[in-house]
Design an enzyme around this catalytic site. Structure first.
Site, PDB file in Angstrom:
ATOM      1  N   SER A   1       0.855  -1.184   0.000  1.00  0.00           N
ATOM      2  CA  SER A   1       0.000   0.000   0.000  1.00  0.00           C
ATOM      3  C   SER A   1       0.900   1.246   0.000  1.00  0.00           C
ATOM      4  O   SER A   1       1.812   1.342   0.814  1.00  0.00           O
ATOM      5  CB  SER A   1      -0.885  -0.017   1.257  1.00  0.00           C
ATOM      6  OG  SER A   1      -1.678   1.141   1.328  1.00  0.00           O
TER       7      SER A   1
ATOM      8  N   LYS B   1      -1.123  -0.810  -4.339  1.00  0.00           N
ATOM      9  CA  LYS B   1      -2.328  -0.076  -3.942  1.00  0.00           C
ATOM     10  C   LYS B   1      -1.944   1.366  -3.712  1.00  0.00           C
ATOM     11  O   LYS B   1      -0.993   1.661  -2.966  1.00  0.00           O
ATOM     12  CB  LYS B   1      -2.912  -0.707  -2.680  1.00  0.00           C
ATOM     13  CG  LYS B   1      -3.945   0.139  -1.969  1.00  0.00           C
ATOM     14  CD  LYS B   1      -4.718  -0.712  -0.992  1.00  0.00           C
ATOM     15  CE  LYS B   1      -4.842  -0.031   0.353  1.00  0.00           C
ATOM     16  NZ  LYS B   1      -5.584  -0.880   1.312  1.00  0.00           N
TER      17      LYS B   1
ATOM     18  N   LYS C   1      -3.080   5.182  -2.566  1.00  0.00           N
ATOM     19  CA  LYS C   1      -4.060   5.981  -1.840  1.00  0.00           C
ATOM     20  C   LYS C   1      -4.425   7.203  -2.664  1.00  0.00           C
ATOM     21  O   LYS C   1      -3.534   7.863  -3.232  1.00  0.00           O
ATOM     22  CB  LYS C   1      -3.468   6.427  -0.497  1.00  0.00           C
ATOM     23  CG  LYS C   1      -3.214   5.283   0.466  1.00  0.00           C
ATOM     24  CD  LYS C   1      -4.504   4.816   1.106  1.00  0.00           C
ATOM     25  CE  LYS C   1      -4.242   3.732   2.128  1.00  0.00           C
ATOM     26  NZ  LYS C   1      -5.491   3.231   2.719  1.00  0.00           N
TER      27      LYS C   1
ATOM     28  N   GLU D   1     -11.046   0.773  -3.920  1.00  0.00           N
ATOM     29  CA  GLU D   1     -11.392   0.403  -2.536  1.00  0.00           C
ATOM     30  C   GLU D   1     -12.080   1.561  -1.820  1.00  0.00           C
ATOM     31  O   GLU D   1     -11.577   2.687  -1.846  1.00  0.00           O
ATOM     32  CB  GLU D   1     -10.101   0.006  -1.809  1.00  0.00           C
ATOM     33  CG  GLU D   1     -10.286  -0.405  -0.355  1.00  0.00           C
ATOM     34  CD  GLU D   1      -8.967  -0.879   0.275  1.00  0.00           C
ATOM     35  OE1 GLU D   1      -8.014  -1.174  -0.465  1.00  0.00           O
ATOM     36  OE2 GLU D   1      -8.901  -0.938   1.508  1.00  0.00           O
TER      37      GLU D   1
END
Ligand code: OSB
Ligand code: MG
Length: 375
Positions: A141, A167, A169, A219
């Site tokens: 992440s 991933k 943000k 997400e």
């Protein structure tokens, strides 16, 4: 101790641990530069079980904080656990059923009992859960970066290290441009975005534009308490919606799939109340034909071990967020650290329980203010 023998918890300890992050981690909630959490212990049968509580000092990810976890363990959950006869850790969460929410506090005790139970029965948690693997593929992440160039540099480095999925943000205004920059630099990388509920349905066009970027999923784009708008968004975009904050129970998971609010679930042990509920969410997703993966909360090696154990269940078909210890820590709480394999997988500990314990010297350095609750 035979399978039907009774385990009784005689005491509970909580110790505040504060660990400096190698680099600040920024999400749509804000920036973290250190991680503060409770290391929770349960004592029984002459042994100790460990767990990491994933709440932080601020109630940004959900309502819980270190102070609420302490209050719950001391005044509400501890008294319901201590002295109760337990023959299997699946019996722990039901002991807390009268207490609403507070799943991170419940999870910390539940997971410590799983660790203790594994130690008493000399079996790794992965085996007790019915896990089918001893290595699992993992991703990483990446927090919000100052510029798209910084993000591309991070993404390129992690992809070269072998992580199987990136991933990224995002937050309003820092979404399409940074994602496009990574997609241009790494055309074949499996990648996804995590919004941590920073958008409203009115922003659907941003996610429609993301459809061109071949993302594995997006997400938690919308509010954590809103399945209805997630269903509306999913009907407007091709990219699968994955829910994190919104899914607290297996009933939530069943309803989310039923109304089409998501196609994938990020399972976090702390968010859902521990291993037993996580396994039920996994089972519900499998029945509905949907994949799950294991999320992270910037855990030390204690929480990292727990994440790896649950990831051995067969429905965890997508790489999760359980990166190597060196992604966040110069020195982890456990020694040796968790290391990413060159094939993008990580080994799941094979020793009893979690298969790891805190390193005493590191705990001395990072820990303080231990409290003990007993009969
Ligand atoms: O939403 O998945 C999230 C970290 C803190 C709070 C929420 C989230 C995260 C992460 C980091 O994405 C995952 C990790 O590497 O532990
Ligand atoms: Mg998330």
């Amino acid at each position: 101790m035979a399978g039907t023998d009774v385990l009784t918890i005689d005491g509970i300890g909580i110790e505040r641990v504060v660990m400096p992050l190698k680099a600040p981690f920024e999400t749509s909630f804000g920036v973290e530069s250190e991680r503060a959490f409770w290391l929770v212990t349960v004592e029984g049968g002459g042994l100790t079980g460990y767990a990491e509580s994933v709440a932080g000092d601020e109630p940004y990810y959900n309502e819980e904080t270190n102070e609420t976890v302490r209050h719950m363990i001391r005044d509400h959950l501890g008294p319901r656990l201590i002295g109760q006869p337990i023959t299997h850790p699946d019996q722990v969460l039901p002991l807390f059923s009268q207490v609403r929410g507070n799943r991170m506090a419940k999870a910390a005790l539940e997971m410590a009992v799983w660790d203790l139970y594994g130690r008493v029965h000399n079996a790794p948690i992965r085996e007790l859960l019915g896990g089918t693997r001893d290595r699992v593929p993992v991703g990483v992440s990446i927090g919000i970066q100052p510029t798209p160039a910084d993000l591309v540099a991070q993404a390129t480095r992690f992809y070269a290290e072998g992580y199987r999925r990136l991933k990224i943000k995002i937050r309003p205004g820092l979404d399409l441009e940074p994602l496009r920059a990574v997609r241009e630099a790494l055309p074949d990388a499996p990648m996804m975005a995590d919004a941590n509920s920073a958008y409203a349905l009115e922003a659907a066009s941003v996610f429609q534009e993301m459809d061109a970027l071949d993302l594995l999923m997006v997400e938690q784009p919308l509010a954590e308490d809103d399945l209805v708008d997630h269903a509306a968004l999913q009907s407007l975009i091709k990219t699968p919606v994955c829910l994190d904050e919104s899914i607290r129970t297996h009933e939530d998971a069943e309803k989310a799939f039923r109304i089409g609010a998501c196609r994938i679930i990020n399972i976090k042990l702390g968010r859902v109340g521990g291993f037993s509920e996580a396994r039920q969410i996994h089972d519900a997703a499998r029945r509905a034909g949907h994949p799950v993966w294991c999320g992270g909360m910037l855990e030390s090696g204690i929480g990292r071990a727990a994440n790896l154990h649950i990831t051995t269940l067969p429905g965890f078909t997508l790489p999760g967020d359980t990166s190597g210890s060196d992604r966040y820590w110069d020195e982890d709480l456990v020694d040796p650290p968790f290391v990413l394999g060159s094939d993008g997988t990580m080994a799941v500990p094979g020793g009893p329980g979690l298969g790891v314990v805190p390193d005493p010297r590191r705990l001395k350095r990072f820990g303080s203010a231990r409290e003990h609750f007993g009969k």
